[in-house]
Design an enzyme around this catalytic site. Structure first.
Site, mmCIF file in Angstrom:
data_model
loop_
_atom_site.group_PDB
_atom_site.id
_atom_site.type_symbol
_atom_site.label_atom_id
_atom_site.label_comp_id
_atom_site.label_asym_id
_atom_site.label_seq_id
_atom_site.Cartn_x
_atom_site.Cartn_y
_atom_site.Cartn_z
ATOM 1 N N GLY A 26 0.745 -0.833 0.248
ATOM 2 C CA GLY A 26 0.107 -0.021 -0.009
ATOM 3 C C GLY A 26 1.013 1.290 -0.130
ATOM 4 N N ASP A 73 4.939 -6.865 14.605
ATOM 5 C CA ASP A 73 3.977 -6.416 15.008
ATOM 6 C C ASP A 73 4.281 -5.225 16.108
ATOM 7 O OD1 ASP A 73 1.379 -6.157 16.225
ATOM 8 O OD2 ASP A 73 1.079 -8.542 16.261
ATOM 9 N N TYR A 156 -9.965 12.769 9.666
ATOM 10 C CA TYR A 156 -10.994 12.130 11.061
ATOM 11 C C TYR A 156 -10.344 11.923 12.162
ATOM 12 C CZ TYR A 156 -10.584 6.754 9.792
ATOM 13 O OH TYR A 156 -10.072 5.267 10.080
HETATM 14 C C1 HXC Z 1 -16.342 -6.826 13.461
HETATM 15 C C2 HXC Z 1 -14.084 -7.268 13.226
HETATM 16 C C3 HXC Z 1 -14.065 -7.391 12.152
HETATM 17 C C4 HXC Z 1 -15.167 -7.682 11.270
HETATM 18 C C5 HXC Z 1 -11.944 -8.573 12.729
HETATM 19 N N1 HXC Z 1 -13.219 -8.660 13.928
HETATM 20 N N2 HXC Z 1 -12.495 -8.040 11.966
HETATM 21 N N3 HXC Z 1 -15.105 -7.505 14.158
HETATM 22 N N4 HXC Z 1 -16.507 -6.693 12.472
HETATM 23 N N5 HXC Z 1 -14.702 -6.502 10.098
HETATM 24 C C6 HXC Z 1 -12.259 -8.598 15.635
HETATM 25 C C7 HXC Z 1 -12.710 -10.016 15.893
HETATM 26 O O1 HXC Z 1 -13.777 -10.927 15.719
HETATM 27 C C8 HXC Z 1 -11.857 -10.802 17.015
HETATM 28 O O2 HXC Z 1 -12.150 -9.824 17.882
HETATM 29 C C9 HXC Z 1 -10.833 -9.184 16.701
HETATM 30 O O3 HXC Z 1 -11.371 -7.640 15.433
HETATM 31 C C10 HXC Z 1 -9.431 -9.134 16.724
HETATM 32 O O4 HXC Z 1 -9.873 -9.623 15.335
HETATM 33 P P1 HXC Z 1 -8.192 -10.775 14.841
HETATM 34 O O5 HXC Z 1 -8.433 -11.297 12.818
HETATM 35 O O6 HXC Z 1 -7.879 -11.921 15.284
HETATM 36 O O7 HXC Z 1 -7.462 -9.557 14.653
HETATM 37 P P2 HXC Z 1 -6.209 -9.374 13.821
HETATM 38 O O8 HXC Z 1 -5.495 -10.754 12.736
HETATM 39 O O9 HXC Z 1 -4.452 -8.698 14.787
HETATM 40 O O10 HXC Z 1 -5.999 -8.357 12.172
HETATM 41 C C11 HXC Z 1 -6.455 -7.140 12.288
HETATM 42 C C12 HXC Z 1 -7.176 -6.588 11.482
HETATM 43 C C13 HXC Z 1 -6.680 -7.192 10.597
HETATM 44 C C14 HXC Z 1 -7.106 -5.130 11.669
HETATM 45 C C15 HXC Z 1 -8.809 -6.859 12.184
HETATM 46 O O11 HXC Z 1 -8.437 -6.174 9.412
HETATM 47 C C16 HXC Z 1 -5.694 -6.396 9.699
HETATM 48 O O12 HXC Z 1 -4.829 -7.150 10.094
HETATM 49 N N6 HXC Z 1 -5.389 -4.927 9.445
HETATM 50 C C17 HXC Z 1 -4.495 -4.784 8.836
HETATM 51 C C18 HXC Z 1 -4.145 -3.558 7.219
HETATM 52 C C19 HXC Z 1 -5.447 -2.734 7.623
HETATM 53 O O13 HXC Z 1 -6.448 -2.766 8.217
HETATM 54 N N7 HXC Z 1 -5.027 -1.800 6.507
HETATM 55 C C20 HXC Z 1 -6.222 -0.710 6.254
HETATM 56 C C21 HXC Z 1 -5.811 0.685 6.638
HETATM 57 S S1 HXC Z 1 -6.834 1.676 5.860
HETATM 58 P P3 HXC Z 1 -12.753 -11.458 19.209
HETATM 59 O O14 HXC Z 1 -13.588 -10.299 20.059
HETATM 60 O O15 HXC Z 1 -13.559 -12.324 18.239
HETATM 61 O O16 HXC Z 1 -11.166 -11.471 19.604
HETATM 62 C C22 HXC Z 1 -7.018 2.732 7.214
HETATM 63 C C23 HXC Z 1 -7.504 4.354 6.242
HETATM 64 C C24 HXC Z 1 -7.746 5.426 7.021
HETATM 65 O O17 HXC Z 1 -6.254 2.943 8.407
HETATM 66 C C25 HXC Z 1 -8.557 5.895 6.197
HETATM 67 C C26 HXC Z 1 -9.542 5.976 4.609
HETATM 68 C C27 HXC Z 1 -10.054 6.837 4.567
HETATM 69 P P1 NAP Z 2 -2.205 -2.019 3.555
HETATM 70 O O1 NAP Z 2 -1.494 -1.976 2.277
HETATM 71 O O2 NAP Z 2 -2.992 -2.299 4.954
HETATM 72 O O3 NAP Z 2 -1.051 -1.135 5.261
HETATM 73 C C1 NAP Z 2 -1.551 -1.158 5.709
HETATM 74 C C2 NAP Z 2 0.579 -2.057 6.646
HETATM 75 O O4 NAP Z 2 -0.046 -2.232 8.153
HETATM 76 C C3 NAP Z 2 -0.050 -3.046 6.019
HETATM 77 O O5 NAP Z 2 1.849 -3.629 5.720
HETATM 78 C C4 NAP Z 2 0.533 -4.234 6.605
HETATM 79 O O6 NAP Z 2 1.053 -5.361 6.967
HETATM 80 C C5 NAP Z 2 1.171 -3.117 8.567
HETATM 81 N N1 NAP Z 2 0.400 -3.746 9.723
HETATM 82 C C6 NAP Z 2 -0.400 -3.705 9.623
HETATM 83 N N2 NAP Z 2 -1.122 -4.587 11.650
HETATM 84 C C7 NAP Z 2 0.355 -4.280 11.830
HETATM 85 C C8 NAP Z 2 1.027 -4.936 12.889
HETATM 86 N N3 NAP Z 2 0.283 -5.137 13.761
HETATM 87 N N4 NAP Z 2 2.215 -5.014 12.764
HETATM 88 C C9 NAP Z 2 3.356 -4.409 11.725
HETATM 89 N N5 NAP Z 2 2.406 -3.717 10.782
HETATM 90 C C10 NAP Z 2 1.400 -4.361 10.580
HETATM 91 O O7 NAP Z 2 -3.545 0.493 3.770
HETATM 92 P P2 NAP Z 2 -2.951 1.968 2.884
HETATM 93 O O8 NAP Z 2 -3.868 2.405 2.945
HETATM 94 O O9 NAP Z 2 -1.830 1.514 2.627
HETATM 95 O O10 NAP Z 2 -2.653 2.373 4.601
HETATM 96 C C11 NAP Z 2 -0.981 2.951 4.947
HETATM 97 C C12 NAP Z 2 -1.669 3.656 5.870
HETATM 98 O O11 NAP Z 2 -2.315 5.322 5.235
HETATM 99 C C13 NAP Z 2 -1.919 3.704 7.192
HETATM 100 O O12 NAP Z 2 -1.990 4.357 8.448
HETATM 101 C C14 NAP Z 2 -3.588 4.449 7.041
HETATM 102 O O13 NAP Z 2 -4.469 4.429 8.230
HETATM 103 C C15 NAP Z 2 -2.821 4.959 6.490
HETATM 104 N N6 NAP Z 2 -3.839 5.771 5.209
HETATM 105 C C16 NAP Z 2 -4.674 5.865 4.361
HETATM 106 C C17 NAP Z 2 -5.859 6.249 3.120
HETATM 107 C C18 NAP Z 2 -5.619 5.541 2.301
HETATM 108 O O14 NAP Z 2 -7.056 5.720 1.944
HETATM 109 N N7 NAP Z 2 -5.715 4.101 1.843
HETATM 110 C C19 NAP Z 2 -6.327 7.493 3.856
HETATM 111 C C20 NAP Z 2 -5.943 7.857 5.424
HETATM 112 C C21 NAP Z 2 -4.954 7.656 5.695
HETATM 113 P P3 NAP Z 2 1.118 -6.281 7.476
HETATM 114 O O15 NAP Z 2 -0.269 -7.109 7.113
HETATM 115 O O16 NAP Z 2 2.176 -7.680 7.158
HETATM 116 O O17 NAP Z 2 1.739 -6.581 8.966
#
Ligand code: HXC
Ligand code: NAP
Length: 292
Positions: A26, A73, A156
């Site tokens: 990303g 992590d 936000y």
């Molecule tokens: C409700 C959920 C859920 C969902 C997970 N959970 N997904 N609850 N709705 N969709 C719950 C699970 O049931 C569990 O609770 C707890 O959350 C932890 O879930 P795990 O899957 O065990 O966690 P983990 O493996 O650590 O994964 C973390 C994660 C996952 C956040 C849930 O999505 C992830 O790995 N994300 C990383 C990348 C990411 O999110 N990128 C987007 C960033 S975008 P229980 O109670 O069941 O144990 C961003 C942009 C912002 O930030 C601005 C945009 C404009």
């Molecule tokens: P993304 O590709 O999902 O990036 C998130 C990264 O965080 C992944 O590389 C993921 O790698 C890593 N990560 C998640 N959980 C982690 C953990 N516990 N420890 C270490 N690494 C972890 O999403 P993205 O859109 O590029 O987002 C990047 C940043 O931009 C984030 O801070 C997000 O909030 C911000 N942002 C994005 C947008 C947008 O429109 N895309 C807008 C505003 C802000 P692994 O899963 O391999 O750990």
């Protein structure tokens, strides 16, 4: 278009060592790519080491720079300290920290378990705190003359947003930390800034924030006054500038790069009010099915 092109002078980050959390995919990968093109050495970290190794090969081939992948992590302080140690072992120093790693998904807050809420807070707020504390202590102990912390937040962080409440809560905390440390740690030569991006399409974000049909139902560019979503290079340009010495007098700032989106409609996900209650089971299943 100029905004799709690299902006800074060649060598603007020459020999800088920059750690990018979430640097294997990303936006983190896009920013890492540009740092390398500008002469930096980059340490990319995330939970998925295979992904990092693939990214290392791709980025080194593309830029000719040096990439160190380290599994970490960010929720675990010992793992963060190990990243610092690996960086110092490989490069002998570290100059910049980009707190980019994040976790997020859409959900009505009352559907969240305590652990679900904690999970997002722990990745975003505690993770950024862990990295900031470990690297900040190092820079202070070693009396490094200058270093930079750059935090990726969102708009936000100050508007708040329905349906991504844990993320909004955590990003607000990261923004408060940015502004607080900008004052407290400036005397140690540490500059602390943040970027608040608007919508920049990435797989990680879009799969969790706009699963299934939501991508078409809520075309993000319709929320943006300039009529488009962001290009990764324009974010990378801003991040590289804030990491470089060109921005030496910028400290404690959050720079919004969103085409005017938040001013048009504050609250990123307030539009999810339109999703019928009965659709949430299906959406949640789609999000969960994307877990790698
Ligand atoms: C409700 C959920 C859920 C969902 C997970 N959970 N997904 N609850 N709705 N969709 C719950 C699970 O049931 C569990 O609770 C707890 O959350 C932890 O879930 P795990 O899957 O065990 O966690 P983990 O493996 O650590 O994964 C973390 C994660 C996952 C956040 C849930 O999505 C992830 O790995 N994300 C990383 C990348 C990411 O999110 N990128 C987007 C960033 S975008 P229980 O109670 O069941 O144990 C961003 C942009 C912002 O930030 C601005 C945009 C404009
Ligand atoms: P993304 O590709 O999902 O990036 C998130 C990264 O965080 C992944 O590389 C993921 O790698 C890593 N990560 C998640 N959980 C982690 C953990 N516990 N420890 C270490 N690494 C972890 O999403 P993205 O859109 O590029 O987002 C990047 C940043 O931009 C984030 O801070 C997000 O909030 C911000 N942002 C994005 C947008 C947008 O429109 N895309 C807008 C505003 C802000 P692994 O899963 O391999 O750990």
């Amino acid at each position: 278009m100029m905004y799709q092109k690299p902006m800074l002078k060649e060598g603007s980050l020459k020999d800088q060592v920059i750690v990018v959390t979430g640097g294997g995919s990303g936006l983190g990968k896009a920013m890492s790519t540009y740092f390398l093109e500008l002469g930096a050495h980059v340490v990319i970290t995330s939970r998925n080491f295979e992904k990092l190794e693939r990214a290392k090969i791709e980025l080194e081939q593309k830029t000719g720079g040096k990439v160190l992948p380290v599994q970490c992590d960010v929720r675990n302080y010992a793992e963060v300290e190990a990243v610092l140690a690996a960086t110092l072992k490989e490069f002998g120093k570290v100059d910049g920290l980009l707190n980019n790693a994040a976790g997020n998904f859409i959900s009505p807050t009352e559907r969240l378990s305590a652990n679900a809420f904690d999970t997002v807070i722990d990745i975003v707020l505690k993770g950024s705190k862990n990295c900031t504390l470990a690297f900040g202590k190092h820079w202070i102990d070693y009396k490094q003359p200058k270093s930079t912390i750059l935090n990726i937040v969102t708009t936000y962080a100050w508007t708040g947003s329905a349906y991504v409440v844990p993320s909004a809560t955590a990003k607000a905390g990261v923004l408060a930390m940015t502004r607080s440390l900008a004052v407290e740690w400036a005397k140690y030569g540490i500059r602390t800034n943040a970027i608040a991006p608007g919508p920049f399409p990435t797989e990680g974000a879009w799969d969790r924030l706009l699963p299934g049909d939501l991508k078409d139902k809520f075309d993000m560019k319709n929320k943006v006054p300039v009529g488009r979503v962001g290009e990764h290079q324009e974010l990378a340009n801003l991040a590289a500038y804030l990491m470089s010495d060109f921005s030496a007098y910028i400290n404690g700032e959050v720079i919004t790069i969103d085409g005017g989106e938040w001013l048009k409609g504050a609250g990123e996900f307030n539009m999810l009010e339109d999703v019928p209650k009965e659709m949430w089971d299906m959406l949640e299943a789609m999000i969960r099915s994307k877990k790698k």
